[in-house]
Scaffold this active site. Sequence first.
Site, PDB file in Angstrom:
ATOM      1  N   CYS A  74     -11.119  -8.042   1.345  1.00 59.56           N
ATOM      2  CA  CYS A  74      -9.921  -8.276   0.544  1.00 59.56           C
ATOM      3  C   CYS A  74      -9.894  -7.243  -0.576  1.00 59.56           C
ATOM      4  CB  CYS A  74      -9.938  -9.691  -0.035  1.00 59.56           C
ATOM      5  SG  CYS A  74      -8.540 -10.050  -1.106  1.00 59.56           S
ATOM      6  N   GLY A  75      -8.913  -6.325  -0.525  1.00 55.69           N
ATOM      7  CA  GLY A  75      -8.865  -5.233  -1.498  1.00 55.69           C
ATOM      8  C   GLY A  75      -8.576  -5.694  -2.912  1.00 55.69           C
ATOM      9  N   CYS A 198      -1.122  -7.710  -1.255  1.00 57.43           N
ATOM     10  CA  CYS A 198      -2.290  -7.633  -0.370  1.00 57.43           C
ATOM     11  C   CYS A 198      -2.846  -6.222  -0.461  1.00 57.43           C
ATOM     12  CB  CYS A 198      -1.898  -7.968   1.069  1.00 57.43           C
ATOM     13  SG  CYS A 198      -3.262  -7.783   2.245  1.00 57.43           S
ATOM     14  N   THR A 200      -5.586  -4.658   1.079  1.00 56.09           N
ATOM     15  CA  THR A 200      -5.844  -3.957   2.342  1.00 56.09           C
ATOM     16  C   THR A 200      -4.529  -3.681   3.063  1.00 56.09           C
ATOM     17  OG1 THR A 200      -6.268  -6.087   3.439  1.00 56.09           O
ATOM     18  CG2 THR A 200      -8.196  -4.834   2.665  1.00 56.09           C
TER      19      THR A 200
END
Length: 257
Positions: A74-75, A198, A200
């Site tokens: 999870c970026g 989000c 990623t």
Amino acid sequence: MEHTFYKYQGTGNDFVMIDNRQQIFDKNNTKQVAHLCNRHFGIGADGLILLENHDSVDFKMVYYNADGNESSMCGNGGRCLVAFAKQLGVIENEAVFEAIDGLHHASIEGDIVKLKMVDVNTIEKHEGHVFLDTGSPHHVQFENDIETLDIRTKGAKIRYGAPYNEAGSNVNFVKKLSDKIFAVRTYERGVEDETLSCGTGATAVAIAMHALNETRDNLITLEVPGGELKVSFDVENGLYKNVWLIGSAKLVFKGNI
């Protein structure tokens, strides 16, 4: 058992953070993780992240989706964890940590966190969409009516459909705003709904747009419902490397539960 937690958000993508360096959190209790992430009966978040000790780098990241299951990278969560680590005094302005997809380098200045993502060398171009893995799997497709699109319905149909089926994929809908600015809305698996951002996914969109020749820039701005992210990268013989996800990460509140 009582736990002290910290709530962080990165462009609206929010996380419950727990300092688990003393190994006090039951990592096998998926129901507890889901309860803590529940917006009606728990704290409320898109995911839960544990900060743990590591033998050779600054710390380890253990990430759970809101459904309680441990998940892929999870970026935005990684960026928030860097801010959390700084708050705890684990790091100062730079960090190296281990996540499920390997080691990540990061830096923090104020509330802006830069996180180095994995290299990407495989971009699958299909009719109507692109698929790539930026630490998590991402389906990317253009959508002209992105502002009014029913993300939950259309995203779920793609996420559970062929060829993704049970494993599933995150789904990103994109609208080009200029040569280096793209609007993005994302349906996230594990949350099973749209999230405000989000990391990623933003990374996947930036790389996909470059691979499709929609931009020749290597610094892309992604406008997401929760704010703005930037992604930079270098390209060499089809390999996207030195990929950096850049954006804000902020503490929302601290509490006990």
